[in-house]
Write a protein that holds these residues in place. Structure first.
Motif, mmCIF file in Angstrom:
data_model
loop_
_atom_site.group_PDB
_atom_site.id
_atom_site.type_symbol
_atom_site.label_atom_id
_atom_site.label_comp_id
_atom_site.label_asym_id
_atom_site.label_seq_id
_atom_site.Cartn_x
_atom_site.Cartn_y
_atom_site.Cartn_z
ATOM 1 N N VAL A 242 0.838 -1.199 0.000
ATOM 2 C CA VAL A 242 0.000 0.000 0.000
ATOM 3 C C VAL A 242 0.873 1.249 0.000
ATOM 4 C CG1 VAL A 242 -1.905 1.182 1.154
ATOM 5 C CG2 VAL A 242 -1.668 -1.301 1.391
ATOM 6 N N GLN A 243 0.515 2.205 -0.835
ATOM 7 C CA GLN A 243 1.177 3.503 -0.800
ATOM 8 C C GLN A 243 0.756 4.258 0.467
ATOM 9 O OE1 GLN A 243 3.509 4.633 -2.709
ATOM 10 N NE2 GLN A 243 3.429 3.156 -4.405
ATOM 11 N N PRO A 244 1.656 5.036 1.065
ATOM 12 C CA PRO A 244 1.324 5.733 2.315
ATOM 13 C C PRO A 244 0.062 6.594 2.225
ATOM 14 C CG PRO A 244 3.680 5.812 1.947
ATOM 15 C CD PRO A 244 3.076 5.208 0.708
ATOM 16 N N ARG A 245 -0.131 7.305 1.130
ATOM 17 C CA ARG A 245 -1.313 8.171 1.008
ATOM 18 C C ARG A 245 -2.598 7.340 0.987
ATOM 19 N NH1 ARG A 245 -2.478 13.422 -0.636
ATOM 20 N NH2 ARG A 245 -4.670 13.774 -0.098
ATOM 21 N N TRP B 144 -3.023 4.409 2.418
ATOM 22 C CA TRP B 144 -3.253 3.901 3.764
ATOM 23 C C TRP B 144 -3.782 5.008 4.678
ATOM 24 C CZ3 TRP B 144 -4.661 0.012 6.247
ATOM 25 C CH2 TRP B 144 -4.490 -0.101 7.630
ATOM 26 N N GLU B 145 -3.305 6.214 4.489
ATOM 27 C CA GLU B 145 -3.822 7.350 5.258
ATOM 28 C C GLU B 145 -5.335 7.481 5.061
ATOM 29 O OE1 GLU B 145 -3.722 12.245 5.047
ATOM 30 O OE2 GLU B 145 -2.237 11.063 3.938
ATOM 31 N N ASN B 146 -5.781 7.347 3.812
ATOM 32 C CA ASN B 146 -7.210 7.480 3.526
ATOM 33 C C ASN B 146 -8.013 6.328 4.118
ATOM 34 O OD1 ASN B 146 -6.736 9.845 2.086
ATOM 35 N ND2 ASN B 146 -6.519 8.771 0.133
ATOM 36 N N VAL B 147 -7.485 5.113 4.025
ATOM 37 C CA VAL B 147 -8.173 3.958 4.603
ATOM 38 C C VAL B 147 -8.277 4.115 6.115
ATOM 39 C CG1 VAL B 147 -7.958 1.486 5.071
ATOM 40 C CG2 VAL B 147 -7.602 2.355 2.752
ATOM 41 N N LEU B 148 -7.191 4.480 6.747
ATOM 42 C CA LEU B 148 -7.167 4.622 8.206
ATOM 43 C C LEU B 148 -8.151 5.687 8.671
ATOM 44 C CD1 LEU B 148 -5.733 3.619 10.768
ATOM 45 C CD2 LEU B 148 -3.978 5.357 10.381
ATOM 46 N N ALA B 149 -8.224 6.782 7.935
ATOM 47 C CA ALA B 149 -9.119 7.874 8.328
ATOM 48 C C ALA B 149 -10.588 7.469 8.254
ATOM 49 C CB ALA B 149 -8.868 9.094 7.437
ATOM 50 N N GLY B 150 -10.909 6.497 7.386
ATOM 51 C CA GLY B 150 -12.304 6.119 7.205
ATOM 52 C C GLY B 150 -12.779 4.977 8.078
ATOM 53 N N LEU B 151 -11.901 4.391 8.889
ATOM 54 C CA LEU B 151 -12.299 3.245 9.713
ATOM 55 C C LEU B 151 -13.164 3.684 10.885
ATOM 56 C CD1 LEU B 151 -8.972 1.201 9.845
ATOM 57 C CD2 LEU B 151 -11.043 0.652 8.530
ATOM 58 N N VAL C 66 -10.892 -3.787 7.911
ATOM 59 C CA VAL C 66 -9.755 -3.217 7.193
ATOM 60 C C VAL C 66 -9.653 -3.819 5.801
ATOM 61 C CG1 VAL C 66 -7.241 -2.979 7.172
ATOM 62 C CG2 VAL C 66 -8.508 -2.635 9.306
ATOM 63 N N ASP C 67 -9.886 -5.135 5.686
ATOM 64 C CA ASP C 67 -9.893 -5.751 4.359
ATOM 65 C C ASP C 67 -10.933 -5.081 3.465
ATOM 66 O OD1 ASP C 67 -8.007 -8.059 4.719
ATOM 67 O OD2 ASP C 67 -9.473 -8.597 6.251
ATOM 68 N N ARG C 68 -12.141 -4.905 3.995
ATOM 69 C CA ARG C 68 -13.215 -4.309 3.183
ATOM 70 C C ARG C 68 -12.872 -2.875 2.784
ATOM 71 N NH1 ARG C 68 -16.389 -7.512 6.774
ATOM 72 N NH2 ARG C 68 -16.544 -5.788 8.259
ATOM 73 N N ALA C 69 -12.253 -2.127 3.693
ATOM 74 C CA ALA C 69 -11.885 -0.741 3.383
ATOM 75 C C ALA C 69 -10.797 -0.691 2.309
ATOM 76 C CB ALA C 69 -11.415 -0.032 4.648
ATOM 77 N N LEU C 70 -9.847 -1.600 2.384
ATOM 78 C CA LEU C 70 -8.807 -1.651 1.354
ATOM 79 C C LEU C 70 -9.407 -2.034 0.008
ATOM 80 C CD1 LEU C 70 -6.047 -3.390 3.476
ATOM 81 C CD2 LEU C 70 -5.792 -1.166 2.370
ATOM 82 N N TRP C 71 -10.298 -3.019 -0.001
ATOM 83 C CA TRP C 71 -10.923 -3.440 -1.250
ATOM 84 C C TRP C 71 -11.744 -2.310 -1.852
ATOM 85 C CZ3 TRP C 71 -13.072 -8.921 0.372
ATOM 86 C CH2 TRP C 71 -11.983 -9.739 0.744
ATOM 87 N N ALA C 72 -12.449 -1.570 -0.997
ATOM 88 C CA ALA C 72 -13.258 -0.457 -1.497
ATOM 89 C C ALA C 72 -12.391 0.623 -2.130
ATOM 90 C CB ALA C 72 -14.092 0.133 -0.362
ATOM 91 N N SER C 73 -11.116 0.681 -1.729
ATOM 92 C CA SER C 73 -10.180 1.653 -2.300
ATOM 93 C C SER C 73 -9.438 1.091 -3.503
ATOM 94 C CB SER C 73 -9.162 2.085 -1.237
ATOM 95 O OG SER C 73 -9.805 2.731 -0.161
ATOM 96 N N GLY C 74 -9.835 -0.108 -3.937
ATOM 97 C CA GLY C 74 -9.212 -0.712 -5.103
ATOM 98 C C GLY C 74 -7.914 -1.442 -4.802
ATOM 99 N N ILE C 75 -7.646 -1.703 -3.547
ATOM 100 C CA ILE C 75 -6.400 -2.363 -3.142
ATOM 101 C C ILE C 75 -6.721 -3.804 -2.772
ATOM 102 C CG2 ILE C 75 -4.460 -2.330 -1.530
ATOM 103 C CD1 ILE C 75 -5.131 0.709 -1.151
#
Length: 263
Positions: A35-38, A40-47, A207-216
């Motif tokens: 994951v690129q840092p930016r 991950w920042e977006n995923v973390l902020a949305g949890l 966290v898996d679902r949030a990453l998938w929703a971000s295309g990761i």
């Protein structure tokens, strides 16, 4: 300080005892992401709810050196490369910030579950060219390894800085500054990429679902196997070919001979 690290500093904390009680997960299903840092920042902020972070002695990130041991014919690596249903991995782990060291055995089953067993060591023995006698006896007690424990040798060491998060349904590790060096001194690193690993008792977590929703999507990556394959392209590596193809690049000007990187 990166933005995602600043966000971690705002999270509620847990002690190591609390992590062990709520999310030790010595038997678990792992999913790994590059994951690129930016991102991950977006995923973390949305949890929601926000995860909690492990804190020890005022620290929320911890430096590790893991040293992997394999047979002369690289049985551990090749079993993983060939997708053998039952395989093992042996490593020592040295915790730079506390001075503690341990030997760990990871066993993979046909179901995909991973079981990890650990024994604490004298810190000076973690990362040695061969396992100390107490570690050899511990490793050899597992049927899948047995007499191979006597011939295990240091094959690769990795270093990284880790943040551990706990959600309602998983433990999540975020590794940055990841680098690897083989037994001959050849080195590679993962650049700015974060290695995010979710560890759950089974199902897909928040966290898996949030990453998938971000295309990761999950990546096929093993710090040991992917790094060794990057450093030794003569080894069979079809399992990690997509990761290597997408992320491994030749070293830039000034890099040491044989050095490669991920980007």
């Amino acid at each position: 300080m990166t933005a995602w690290r600043a966000a971690v500093d705002e999270l509620d904390t847990l002690t190591l005892d609390e992590v062990d009680k709520t999310a030790a997960l010595q038997t678990r299903v792992d999913r790994k992401y590059l994951v690129q840092p930016r991102d991950w920042e977006n995923v973390l902020a949305g949890l929601r709810p926000a995860p909690r972070v492990l804190q020890i002695g005022g620290r929320r990130s911890f430096r590790y050196v893991s040293t992997y041991y394999d047979t002369p014919d690289l049985r551990s690596y090749l079993d993983a490369a060939r997708r053998r249903p039952y395989r093992f991995k042996v490593r020592t782990r040295y915790y730079l910030d506390t001075g503690a060291g341990a030997v760990e055995v990871k066993l993979r089953s046909v179901s995909g579950a991973t079981t990890k067993k650990r024994r604490w060591l004298e810190d000076a023995s973690a990362g040695a060219p061969v396992l100390p006698p107490t570690a050899t006896a511990f490793v050899g007690s597992f049927d899948r390894i047995g007499e191979r424990a006597d011939v295990l040798r240091k094959t690769l060491s990795t270093s990284y800085e880790r943040v551990t998060l706990v959600t309602d349904d998983a433990r999540v590790t975020v590794d940055s500054r990841v680098a690897a060096t083989d037994a001959s001194g050849r080195r590679m690193d993962y650049g700015d990429l974060l290695v995010v690993e979710t560890k759950s008792a089974g199902g897909v977590g928040a966290v898996d679902r949030a990453l998938w929703a971000s295309g990761i999507r999950p990546s096929r990556i093993s710090k040991y196997c992917t790094s060794l394959a990057a450093l030794h392209p003569e080894l069979p590596a079809n399992r990690w070919s997509r990761t290597l193809r997408r992320h491994v690049t030749a070293a830039g000007p000034g890099a040491a001979a044989g050095e490669v990187g991920l980007t």
